[in-house]
Design a protein around this motif. Structure first.
Motif, mmCIF file in Angstrom:
data_model
loop_
_atom_site.group_PDB
_atom_site.id
_atom_site.type_symbol
_atom_site.label_atom_id
_atom_site.label_comp_id
_atom_site.label_asym_id
_atom_site.label_seq_id
_atom_site.Cartn_x
_atom_site.Cartn_y
_atom_site.Cartn_z
ATOM 1 N N GLY A 13 -4.884 0.953 -10.330
ATOM 2 C CA GLY A 13 -5.141 0.741 -8.909
ATOM 3 C C GLY A 13 -5.462 -0.708 -8.598
ATOM 4 N N TYR A 14 -5.790 -0.966 -7.335
ATOM 5 C CA TYR A 14 -5.947 -2.343 -6.857
ATOM 6 C C TYR A 14 -7.295 -2.560 -6.175
ATOM 7 C CZ TYR A 14 -0.912 -2.677 -7.594
ATOM 8 O OH TYR A 14 0.332 -2.667 -8.152
ATOM 9 N N ALA A 28 0.809 -1.221 0.000
ATOM 10 C CA ALA A 28 0.000 0.000 0.000
ATOM 11 C C ALA A 28 0.842 1.270 0.000
ATOM 12 C CB ALA A 28 -0.918 -0.002 1.228
ATOM 13 N N SER A 29 2.149 1.144 -0.137
ATOM 14 C CA SER A 29 3.045 2.297 -0.024
ATOM 15 C C SER A 29 2.702 3.380 -1.047
ATOM 16 C CB SER A 29 4.496 1.849 -0.217
ATOM 17 O OG SER A 29 5.371 2.946 -0.117
ATOM 18 N N GLY A 30 2.471 4.595 -0.543
ATOM 19 C CA GLY A 30 2.175 5.739 -1.401
ATOM 20 C C GLY A 30 0.775 5.783 -1.958
ATOM 21 N N LEU A 31 -0.079 4.837 -1.574
ATOM 22 C CA LEU A 31 -1.425 4.740 -2.150
ATOM 23 C C LEU A 31 -2.488 5.368 -1.248
ATOM 24 C CD1 LEU A 31 -1.416 1.060 -3.503
ATOM 25 C CD2 LEU A 31 -0.513 3.143 -4.568
ATOM 26 N N ASP A 76 -6.529 4.539 -4.916
ATOM 27 C CA ASP A 76 -5.563 3.640 -5.540
ATOM 28 C C ASP A 76 -5.809 2.184 -5.149
ATOM 29 O OD1 ASP A 76 -3.842 5.682 -6.769
ATOM 30 O OD2 ASP A 76 -3.400 6.226 -4.689
ATOM 31 N N MET A 77 -6.531 1.989 -4.056
ATOM 32 C CA MET A 77 -6.828 0.636 -3.596
ATOM 33 C C MET A 77 -8.140 0.631 -2.838
ATOM 34 S SD MET A 77 -4.641 -1.840 -0.997
ATOM 35 C CE MET A 77 -3.328 -2.184 -2.180
ATOM 36 N N ALA A 111 -0.390 6.609 1.593
ATOM 37 C CA ALA A 111 -0.498 8.065 1.613
ATOM 38 C C ALA A 111 -1.689 8.504 2.453
ATOM 39 C CB ALA A 111 -0.620 8.597 0.188
ATOM 40 N N SER A 112 -2.791 7.760 2.349
ATOM 41 C CA SER A 112 -3.992 8.062 3.134
ATOM 42 C C SER A 112 -4.866 6.824 3.219
ATOM 43 C CB SER A 112 -4.791 9.218 2.505
ATOM 44 O OG SER A 112 -5.393 8.795 1.285
ATOM 45 N N THR A 113 -5.717 6.786 4.234
ATOM 46 C CA THR A 113 -6.717 5.718 4.347
ATOM 47 C C THR A 113 -8.061 6.321 4.708
ATOM 48 O OG1 THR A 113 -6.398 5.279 6.717
ATOM 49 C CG2 THR A 113 -4.951 4.101 5.183
#
Length: 391
Positions: free
Chosen positions: A328-329, A214-217, A290-291, A239-241
């Protein structure tokens, strides 16, 4: 008492299949009410194995041993010790001290599981019969695992007057009890309803998030419960959640999870909202991520909608796919045992395809190694997690 099995069931059981269903028995109904150890035999009286009759959602009984043996404390101490040997890697792992110590039929005794949370254990009973053997089984458990200082139980069957959760032996755990998994800290509560704050079967997925998937996502975690996926992602450099769950308790529980890991809430939002309403809101506002993590309960209902994983998972995937940025994922997960892997995969891929998006499956995960399964009982490997990159 000897319980006769029909021919087809006898063949299955002789091959090591442990679950007994009602149609397997040549029986009177009275046999279903017995709470003792039995010998299962063929219709001609040939010995098959030793086990018990105890109705639960999977069936009406379990075979425990294929050899003639006494079902006593010594037998079960050996069984628990053998299970412990399979988990020696966890015993000596400084980064993880929460894991499944004994996994029911996978370790030789269907109807009960044991989860370890640091120096404490949680025993789950799945039928009334196995619960009647509790004194002997707890004695054997404590003999096999002297490092366990206290034991709690979860009673996952209906019995009037029996609490769903309670402390039953040794010391009481602090609240919250901090445990570690892959270096991430999680706040757990062992005596607070059926759930403890973390689903241990998802440790491999959380490890991937914490290790940098999840790095940077920017992450959207739906049906987030206590935000464990979000915390793992944040620890892995997300990056954020955004953690979304309808339950009001999710706000404080998720905040606590971030706080115990010294993570700021500035880039980690917690939203108490029906996930289907949030999806509509995000689409109206053109929010993208992104995810997206999808791990819904098997069944959910609100005033407007009834959701079933078996019937509606593909529709849910189609609804969230527009929220996923190009490249994205999607992490699609379910623990519904009666949904076959191939059918689940088909539903997920049809949901993505229905939105006109291309995709590539990049990872899949089943149960982690501490959730030992029997090769003769494939339905015991219930967890299905598929990770797709969507273009």
């Amino acid at each position: 008492m000897k319980i006769k099995l029909k021919k087809q069931a006898s063949k299955k059981m002789m091959a090591g299949y442990p679950l007994v269903i009602e149609g397997d028995l040549v029986k009177s109904q009275d046999q279903l009410k017995t709470k003792e150890w039995h010998e299962f035999v063929t219709d001609t009286g040939q010995f098959i194995g030793t086990g018990y009759i105890g109705k639960q959602n999977k069936g009406i009984g379990w075979m425990v041993a294929q050899e003639e043996t006494k079902m006593d404390a010594e037998f079960f101490t050996r069984l628990f010790l053998k299970a412990g040997e399979k988990r020696e890697g966890f015993e000596h792992n400084e980064l993880t001290n929460a894991y499944r110590l004994f996994n029911g039929e996978g370790d030789g005794l269907g109807g009960m599981t044991v989860d370890r949370y640091g120096e404490y254990a949680v025993v789950s009973w799945y039928n009334e019969t196995i619960y009647t053997f509790k004194p002997m089984l707890i004695e054997s458990l404590m003999a096999a695992f002297p490092m366990i200082k206290g034991i709690y139980e979860k009673n996952r069957f209906e019995q009037v007057g029996l609490p769903e959760t309670q402390h039953i032996a040794g010391l009481e755990a602090p609240e919250p009890l901090m445990v570690k998994e892959n270096g991430v800290t999680y706040a757990t509560y062992l005596n607070e309803g059926m759930m403890t704050g973390i689903f241990l079967d998802q440790k491999n997925v959380r490890r991937r998030l914490a290790d940098g998937l999840a790095s940077g996502l920017d992450i959207l975690n739906t049906f987030s419960y206590t935000g464990a996926f979000s915390v793992a992602a944040a620890m892995g450099g997300a990056a954020s959640t955004v953690s979304v769950d309808l339950a009001k308790r999710s706000l404080e529980k998720t905040k606590e999870m971030f706080e115990v890991n010294q993570l700021s809430l500035d880039n980690n939002r917690i939203v108490v909202m029906d996930i289907f309403d949030y999806i509509r809101y995000a689409n109206r506002k053109s929010l993208t991520y992104d995810m997206v993590i999808l791990d819904p309960p098997g069944f959910a209902r609100n005033k407007k909608r009834t959701f079933s994983v078996v019937k509606n998972y593909g529709e849910l995937v189609a609804e969230v796919t527009p929220l996923i940025r190009p490249d994205g994922y999607l992490i699609a997960s379910t623990n519904v045992a009666n949904l076959p892997y191939d059918k689940f995969k088909e539903m997920v891929e049809e949901g993505i395809h229905s939105e006109g998006r291309r995709f590539k499956k990049v990872e899949e995960h089943r149960l982690p190694s501490d959730f030992v399964t029997a090769s003769t009982f494939k339905e015991g490997n219930y967890l299905k997690v598929l990770i797709y990159q969507i273009f």
